[in-house]
Design an enzyme around this catalytic site. Structure first.
Site, mmCIF file in Angstrom:
data_model
loop_
_atom_site.group_PDB
_atom_site.id
_atom_site.type_symbol
_atom_site.label_atom_id
_atom_site.label_comp_id
_atom_site.label_asym_id
_atom_site.label_seq_id
_atom_site.Cartn_x
_atom_site.Cartn_y
_atom_site.Cartn_z
ATOM 1 N N ASP A 126 0.771 -1.220 0.000
ATOM 2 C CA ASP A 126 0.000 0.000 0.000
ATOM 3 C C ASP A 126 0.818 1.294 0.000
ATOM 4 O OD1 ASP A 126 -2.459 1.050 -0.147
ATOM 5 O OD2 ASP A 126 -2.837 1.130 1.999
ATOM 6 N N CYS A 180 -18.856 -5.849 -14.046
ATOM 7 C CA CYS A 180 -20.052 -5.488 -13.271
ATOM 8 C C CYS A 180 -21.325 -5.656 -14.090
ATOM 9 C CB CYS A 180 -19.962 -4.022 -12.850
ATOM 10 S SG CYS A 180 -18.543 -3.655 -11.824
ATOM 11 N N CYS A 183 -24.881 -3.536 -13.515
ATOM 12 C CA CYS A 183 -25.052 -3.127 -12.115
ATOM 13 C C CYS A 183 -24.508 -1.706 -11.895
ATOM 14 C CB CYS A 183 -24.318 -4.107 -11.207
ATOM 15 S SG CYS A 183 -24.402 -3.658 -9.460
ATOM 16 N N CYS A 186 -23.209 0.449 -6.516
ATOM 17 C CA CYS A 186 -22.273 1.270 -5.731
ATOM 18 C C CYS A 186 -22.409 2.747 -6.102
ATOM 19 C CB CYS A 186 -20.837 0.779 -5.932
ATOM 20 S SG CYS A 186 -20.319 0.715 -7.647
ATOM 21 N N CYS A 190 -23.518 5.451 -3.205
ATOM 22 C CA CYS A 190 -22.506 6.353 -2.648
ATOM 23 C C CYS A 190 -23.184 7.666 -2.207
ATOM 24 C CB CYS A 190 -21.423 6.647 -3.691
ATOM 25 S SG CYS A 190 -20.255 7.875 -3.078
ATOM 26 N N CYS A 236 -15.225 4.390 5.018
ATOM 27 C CA CYS A 236 -16.602 4.155 4.562
ATOM 28 C C CYS A 236 -16.581 2.885 3.725
ATOM 29 C CB CYS A 236 -17.058 5.354 3.719
ATOM 30 S SG CYS A 236 -18.515 5.078 2.691
ATOM 31 N N CYS A 239 -19.790 1.472 -0.634
ATOM 32 C CA CYS A 239 -19.748 1.002 -2.023
ATOM 33 C C CYS A 239 -19.302 -0.461 -2.116
ATOM 34 C CB CYS A 239 -18.893 1.909 -2.911
ATOM 35 S SG CYS A 239 -17.225 2.167 -2.326
ATOM 36 N N CYS A 243 -22.337 -4.100 -2.961
ATOM 37 C CA CYS A 243 -21.891 -4.834 -4.152
ATOM 38 C C CYS A 243 -22.407 -6.276 -4.100
ATOM 39 C CB CYS A 243 -20.367 -4.821 -4.224
ATOM 40 S SG CYS A 243 -19.749 -5.716 -5.666
HETATM 41 S S1 SF4 Z 1 -21.833 -2.680 -6.873
HETATM 42 FE FE1 SF4 Z 1 -20.149 -4.101 -7.413
HETATM 43 S S2 SF4 Z 1 -20.890 -5.179 -9.253
HETATM 44 FE FE2 SF4 Z 1 -22.214 -3.396 -8.964
HETATM 45 S S3 SF4 Z 1 -21.292 -1.804 -10.229
HETATM 46 FE FE3 SF4 Z 1 -20.436 -1.558 -8.177
HETATM 47 S S4 SF4 Z 1 -18.561 -2.735 -8.179
HETATM 48 FE FE4 SF4 Z 1 -19.745 -3.415 -9.945
HETATM 49 S S1 SF4 Z 2 -15.984 4.903 0.147
HETATM 50 FE FE1 SF4 Z 2 -17.280 4.458 -1.638
HETATM 51 S S2 SF4 Z 2 -19.397 4.837 -0.960
HETATM 52 FE FE2 SF4 Z 2 -18.041 5.769 0.548
HETATM 53 S S3 SF4 Z 2 -17.908 7.901 -0.128
HETATM 54 FE FE3 SF4 Z 2 -16.130 6.824 -1.014
HETATM 55 S S4 SF4 Z 2 -16.802 6.142 -3.036
HETATM 56 FE FE4 SF4 Z 2 -18.624 6.715 -1.882
#
Ligand code: SF4
Ligand code: SF4
Length: 314
Positions: A126, A180, A183, A186, A190, A236, A239, A243
């Site tokens: 990382d 994805c 879909c 996420c 968000c 957070c 997202c 999924c």
């Molecule tokens: S929720 Fe998961 S499967 Fe759906 S668009 Fe986002 S990353 Fe892709």
């Molecule tokens: S971690 Fe994901 S859901 Fe949370 S604010 Fe950032 S992009 Fe949006």
């Protein structure tokens, strides 16, 4: 040792998957990364700009590097924190993963160095300037979701990536494939609209991302973000939570096996927000020693907790 034996050694050390990426190929995502920076999506993380060029090739981190041995660490687990207690991103509930994973990579390195004393190695977790997710995708460990997380079709996305660069030439794995489809869960979920489209790819604009503001940012958090933080006091996971690749399966709370690794399970019951708000320097030090929470610094966590307390009153 064969790659199968190296993989088995990695699994025995506690990783859940191990793959191999050749470093002879250029980093295909580098141009995209540069554009992401140029668009300002890194927000205040200026260190990303400073070392940006290093991400164009892993050989700049280890001279003569030929292969990235890529390992993943599962931290999948349900997260249910009672209202009024400190809610943090799943990965951050216990020890600093850099320390835990570095130790494991060092053990793997020692095994390999015993077999190939002339080889060189560099563990990267990382903090090194590397396009880790691209290497993990090339090593067959997952594909890019629209939320920009790497997704393993069988295990979801609750995993960390640890790499061991080496001058050894090892047979590369088959790159992971998946997608994805239609879909957009996420993007829809968000709270701040941080997942945006550009350059033919979905990307996270950190200027809108709760994880960025609650962990990386020093100073005040704008009201427009603060009111969308809900009860997240550090990071957070929204997202990832929505999924489908992280959704439950029959008799299992998550698609991934819930981690059994004590380093990635909560260290104990979450403290109440009132308790955290009352931490002095000494209590802060004792409570966060060796933990990811330290990244936010004491005033950052206090700021986040104050915002969450306000949000919970509404
Ligand atoms: S929720 Fe998961 S499967 Fe759906 S668009 Fe986002 S990353 Fe892709
Ligand atoms: S971690 Fe994901 S859901 Fe949370 S604010 Fe950032 S992009 Fe949006």
């Amino acid at each position: 040792m064969t790659t199968e034996e190296i993989r088995a050694a990695g699994l025995a050390l506690g990783f859940q998957s191990v793959g191999f990426a050749s470093l002879s190929e250029p980093m295909h995502g580098f141009a995209f990364y540069r554009d992401w920076l140029a668009a300002g999506h890194h927000a205040g993380m200026d260190y990303l700009v400073k070392h940006a060029e290093l991400r164009s090739s892993a050989t700049q981190l280890l001279s003569g590097a030929r292969t990235a041995i890529v390992c993943t660490q599962n931290y999948a687990q349900p997260l249910s924190v009672p209202a009024g207690r400190l809610k943090v991103a799943r990965y951050s509930q216990n020890r600093d993963y850099h320390t835990v994973l570095r130790k494991r990579l060092r053990r793997l390195e020692a095994l390999l160095a015993g077999q190939w004393p002339e080889a060189n190695f560099r563990p990267c977790i990382d903090s090194a300037p590397l396009l880790e997710r691209e290497l993990a995708q090339r090593a067959g460990l997952g594909w890019f979701g629209k939320n920009t997380c790497l997704i393993d079709s069988k295990r979801g996305s609750y995993f960390l990536i640890a790499l061991l660069l080496t001058t050894l030439e090892l047979a590369p794995s088959e790159p992971a494939e998946g997608g994805c489809g239609t879909c957009t869960a996420c993007i829809d979920a968000c709270p701040t609209g941080a997942i945006v489209h550009g350059n033919d790819r979905w990307q996270v604009d950190s200027r809108q991302c709760i994880s960025y503001w609650t962990i990386e940012h020093r100073g005040d958090i704008p009201l427009t973000i603060a009111e969308k933080m809900g009860d997240w006091a550090f990071g957070c996971d929204i997202c990832q939570e929505v999924c489908p690749f992280n959704q439950p399966r029959p008799h299992q709370p998550l698609r991934a096996e819930t981690t059994q690794d004590p380093d990635f399970l909560p260290a104990g019951p979450a403290p109440t927000l009132d308790e955290v708000a009352a931490w002095d320097e000494q209590s802060w030090d004792a409570a966060t020693q060796g933990r990811p929470l330290r990244r936010a610094r004491r005033d950052g966590l206090m700021r986040n907790v104050a915002i969450v307390q306000e949000n919970l009153k509404k």
